[in-house]
Design a protein around this motif. Structure first.
Motif, short mmCIF file in Angstrom:
data_model
loop_
_atom_site.label_atom_id
_atom_site.label_comp_id
_atom_site.label_asym_id
_atom_site.label_seq_id
_atom_site.Cartn_x
_atom_site.Cartn_y
_atom_site.Cartn_z
N THR A 152 0.86 -1.18 0.00
CA THR A 152 0.00 0.00 0.00
C THR A 152 0.90 1.23 0.00
OG1 THR A 152 -1.94 1.03 1.01
CG2 THR A 152 -0.25 0.18 2.52
N PHE A 153 0.30 2.40 0.04
CA PHE A 153 1.06 3.65 0.03
C PHE A 153 1.05 4.29 1.41
CE2 PHE A 153 -0.58 3.59 -4.42
CZ PHE A 153 0.64 3.39 -5.05
N GLU A 154 2.12 5.02 1.69
CA GLU A 154 2.22 5.81 2.91
C GLU A 154 2.74 7.17 2.50
OE1 GLU A 154 5.55 5.39 6.10
OE2 GLU A 154 3.92 4.01 6.64
N MET A 155 2.15 8.22 3.04
CA MET A 155 2.58 9.58 2.70
C MET A 155 4.03 9.79 3.13
SD MET A 155 -0.02 11.03 1.26
CE MET A 155 0.31 12.78 1.37
N ILE A 156 4.80 10.51 2.31
CA ILE A 156 6.20 10.81 2.64
C ILE A 156 6.28 11.95 3.64
CG2 ILE A 156 8.34 11.77 1.70
CD1 ILE A 156 7.89 10.09 -0.78
N THR A 157 5.47 12.97 3.45
CA THR A 157 5.49 14.10 4.37
C THR A 157 4.32 14.01 5.33
OG1 THR A 157 4.15 15.45 2.89
CG2 THR A 157 6.54 15.63 2.66
N LEU A 158 4.48 14.57 6.49
CA LEU A 158 3.41 14.61 7.48
C LEU A 158 3.08 16.06 7.80
CD1 LEU A 158 4.50 11.68 9.79
CD2 LEU A 158 2.49 11.78 8.32
N VAL A 159 2.49 16.71 6.81
CA VAL A 159 2.07 18.10 6.91
C VAL A 159 0.55 18.12 6.90
CG1 VAL A 159 2.15 20.35 5.75
CG2 VAL A 159 4.14 18.83 5.68
N PRO A 160 -0.08 18.90 7.78
CA PRO A 160 -1.54 18.92 7.83
C PRO A 160 -2.18 19.28 6.50
CG PRO A 160 -0.63 20.10 9.70
CD PRO A 160 0.52 19.79 8.79
N ILE A 161 -3.31 18.65 6.23
CA ILE A 161 -4.14 19.00 5.09
C ILE A 161 -5.07 20.10 5.57
CG2 ILE A 161 -6.00 18.13 3.61
CD1 ILE A 161 -4.51 15.38 3.76
N GLN A 162 -5.20 21.17 4.81
CA GLN A 162 -5.98 22.32 5.25
C GLN A 162 -7.47 22.01 5.27
OE1 GLN A 162 -4.96 25.69 2.79
NE2 GLN A 162 -3.50 26.34 4.31
N THR A 163 -7.99 21.83 6.47
CA THR A 163 -9.41 21.48 6.60
C THR A 163 -10.32 22.63 6.22
OG1 THR A 163 -9.32 21.99 8.96
CG2 THR A 163 -9.04 19.67 8.31
N LYS A 164 -9.85 23.87 6.29
CA LYS A 164 -10.70 24.99 5.87
C LYS A 164 -10.97 24.95 4.37
CE LYS A 164 -7.61 28.79 4.75
NZ LYS A 164 -7.28 30.18 5.05
N MET A 165 -10.16 24.18 3.65
CA MET A 165 -10.34 24.04 2.20
C MET A 165 -11.27 22.88 1.84
SD MET A 165 -8.62 26.40 0.67
CE MET A 165 -8.65 25.75 -1.00
N ILE A 166 -11.74 22.14 2.82
CA ILE A 166 -12.52 20.93 2.55
C ILE A 166 -14.01 21.18 2.74
CG2 ILE A 166 -12.93 18.55 3.28
CD1 ILE A 166 -10.03 18.51 4.29
N ASN A 167 -14.79 20.72 1.79
CA ASN A 167 -16.24 20.67 1.94
C ASN A 167 -16.52 19.30 2.55
OD1 ASN A 167 -18.98 20.24 1.70
ND2 ASN A 167 -19.13 21.20 -0.32
N THR A 168 -16.65 19.24 3.85
CA THR A 168 -16.78 17.95 4.55
C THR A 168 -18.04 17.18 4.15
OG1 THR A 168 -17.79 19.05 6.45
CG2 THR A 168 -15.40 18.69 6.53
#
Length: 128
Positions: A67-83
């Motif tokens: 499977t895949f694992e992210m290389i960087t651990l930087v937050p994803i901007q939740t203010k940009m998400i339409n939940t």
């Protein structure tokens, strides 16, 4: 620097890109499948994810899975998400990714005594 509030359209576009990333990161495939990314001989290569062993529910012909694992651990901007566009599985993936950001990146920020950065990280990785 203060950024403006994203438009509904920008949030929708960002959310669909995130949904695609989640699908890729949550996928599993058999051992022996070629590495993801873009590579030019003697020039450069680009990878956003690592390939790591997976633990699928079923191990077809005992081949093992990756499977895949992210290389960087930087937050994803939740203010940009339409939940509202996210499934519960996608929300769970995002919350787990942010938990890992807090745990791993947060520990390093704490070790370095970077309280302001740690406070920002904790604020930006709250569960949705």
């Amino acid at each position: 620097m203060k950024f403006r509030t994203p438009t509904d359209y920008e949030k929708e576009c960002y959310t669909y890109v995130l949904k695609g990333q989640i699908v890729v990161c949550a996928s599993m495939f058999p051992n022996g499948t070629k590495e993801p990314g873009y590579y030019e001989d003697r020039s450069f290569g680009i990878r956003l994810v690592l390939v790591v062993p997976a633990k699928p529910e079923y191990n077809y012909r005992n081949r093992g899975s990756l499977t895949f694992e992210m290389i960087t651990l930087v937050p994803i901007q939740t203010k940009m998400i339409n939940t509202e566009l996210l499934t519960q599985k996608e929300r769970d993936w995002l919350n787990e990714y942010h938990r890992q950001c807090r745990e791993i990146t947060g520990a390093e920020l704490q070790r370095q005594g970077r309280k302001a950065a740690l406070d920002w990280l904790v604020r930006e990785t709250q569960p949705i």
